[in-house]
Design a protein around this motif. Structure first.
Motif, short mmCIF file in Angstrom:
data_model
loop_
_atom_site.label_atom_id
_atom_site.label_comp_id
_atom_site.label_asym_id
_atom_site.label_seq_id
_atom_site.Cartn_x
_atom_site.Cartn_y
_atom_site.Cartn_z
N THR A 36 1.12 -1.25 0.01
CA THR A 36 0.03 -0.05 -0.02
C THR A 36 0.97 1.30 0.05
OG1 THR A 36 -1.69 -1.32 1.29
CG2 THR A 36 -1.85 1.32 1.05
N ASP A 37 1.77 1.02 0.90
CA ASP A 37 2.73 2.37 0.86
C ASP A 37 3.48 2.57 -0.51
OD1 ASP A 37 2.32 2.75 3.74
OD2 ASP A 37 4.01 1.94 4.24
N SER A 38 3.88 1.49 -0.90
CA SER A 38 4.64 1.78 -2.33
C SER A 38 3.50 2.32 -3.47
CB SER A 38 5.02 0.24 -3.12
OG SER A 38 3.94 -0.27 -3.44
N ILE A 39 2.38 2.09 -3.36
CA ILE A 39 1.15 2.52 -4.41
C ILE A 39 1.18 3.89 -3.95
CG2 ILE A 39 -1.06 2.40 -5.06
CD1 ILE A 39 -0.95 -0.47 -4.63
N PHE A 40 0.89 4.32 -2.69
CA PHE A 40 0.79 5.86 -2.38
C PHE A 40 1.87 6.54 -2.70
CE2 PHE A 40 -2.88 4.51 0.32
CZ PHE A 40 -3.72 5.42 -0.05
N LEU A 41 2.97 6.03 -2.30
CA LEU A 41 4.30 6.99 -2.57
C LEU A 41 4.62 7.19 -4.08
CD1 LEU A 41 6.88 5.48 0.04
CD2 LEU A 41 5.70 7.56 0.07
N SER A 42 4.31 6.23 -4.78
CA SER A 42 4.26 6.37 -6.17
C SER A 42 3.22 7.27 -6.76
CB SER A 42 4.35 4.89 -7.08
OG SER A 42 5.10 3.79 -6.86
N LEU A 43 2.18 7.26 -6.25
CA LEU A 43 1.08 8.41 -6.82
C LEU A 43 1.63 9.71 -6.37
CD1 LEU A 43 -2.24 6.33 -6.00
CD2 LEU A 43 -1.20 6.71 -8.20
N CYS A 100 4.88 6.71 6.13
CA CYS A 100 6.10 7.37 5.28
C CYS A 100 5.49 8.51 4.24
CB CYS A 100 6.78 6.12 4.52
SG CYS A 100 5.56 5.17 3.71
N TRP A 101 4.16 8.37 4.00
CA TRP A 101 3.47 9.57 3.14
C TRP A 101 3.76 10.97 3.64
CZ3 TRP A 101 0.93 5.53 5.05
CH2 TRP A 101 -0.06 5.66 5.87
#
Length: 207
Positions: free
Chosen positions: A20-27, A61-62
C-alpha cells in the motif's frame, strides 16, 4: 490462528502495508512531478520516504514524503532543470549512436561503449536528488559532491543507472508500473546509495 494472521505485526499485514505504501508513494511522486520544475523535489522526497518507510520501518512514510518535498521544492528547481537538460542530451546521443549502429555507420563496439557511458551518466544524475534529500549543499556543492561521490563508487553508480534505466523503460512502455514501480526503484536504489552516504553520516544517524 486468524487473529495472529491479521495482527499488525504479522508477515501478511506488514507485506500488505508495504504494498500500500509503495502505491501511495508512487502516486504522490507522480503528483509531485506534474509541475515539472518540482521533479527534483519529488524524487528527493520519494527516495527519503522509501528509505525510511521500507528499510527503517518508520510509519506514515507518506507524511515524510510531503515534509521532504516542502523542504526541497525551491532548492530543487535549478538542479531539476539541469538534470532534465542533461538527460535529454544523453538520450539524444544514445539514440544517434543506436541509429548509427543499426545502419552500419558505426560499430556495435562503439555503441556498447556509448551505452556504458550513458548508464554511468544516468547513475550519476540519479544521485543528485538522494544527495539533495540528505545533505545541505549549495548548488555548486550539490553538483560537485554528486559527481565525486558517483565516480568514487563507480560500480554502485553503474548499478544505480541500470536500476533507473530499467524503471524508466518499463514505465514508458507499460504505464501500469507507474503506480508502484517508482517507490520500488527508490527502495532498490537506496541499497546502492546508502553505503555511499555512510562515511559522511554521523554514527548515531546511521544507526
Amino acid at each position: 490462528m486468524f487473529r495472529n494472521l491479521f495482527s499488525p505485526d504479522s508477515g501478511l499485514m506488514i507485506t500488505m502495508t508495504q504494498l500500500t505504501d509503495s502505491i501511495f508513494l508512487s502516486l504522490f511522486w507522480i503528483l509531485g512531478c506534474m509541475p515539472v520544475v518540482t521533479i527534483g523535489a519529488s524524487c528527493a522526497a520519494l527516495y527519503d520516504a522509501a528509505f525510511r518507510g521500507f528499510r527503517r520501518g518508520e510509519k506514515h512514510c507518506w507524511q515524510r514524503f510531503w515534509q521532504v518535498f516542502r523542504g526541497n521544492w525551491k532548492g530543487g528547481i535549478v538542479p531539476t532543470v539541469l538534470v532534465l537538460a542533461l538527460l535529454c542530451l544523453l538520450a539524444k546521443g544514445l539514440i544517434l549512436v543506436w541509429n548509427g549502429a543499426a545502419t552500419g555507420r558505426i560499430s556495435w563496439i562503439l555503441f556498447s561503449a556509448a551505452a556504458f557511458l550513458g548508464v554511468t551518466g544516468l547513475g550519476i544524475l540519479s544521485l543528485v536528488f538522494p544527495v539533495l534529500s540528505r545533505f545541505e549543499n549549495s548548488l555548486g556543492g550539490l553538483l560537485k559532491n554528486t559527481l565525486l561521490l558517483g565516480l568514487a563508487n563507480l560500480p554502485r553508480t553503474i548499478g544505480l543507472g541500470i536500476v533507473n534505466a530499467a524503471a524508466i523503460f518499463l514505465c514508458a512502455r507499460l504505464v501500469f508500473p507507474l503506480f508502484f514501480l517508482p517507490a520500488l526503484a527508490a527502495l532498490v536504489s537506496s541499497l546502492l546509495v546508502e553505503p555511499m552516504f555512510r562515511p559522511f553520516l554521523p554514527k548515531e544517524a546511521e544507526e
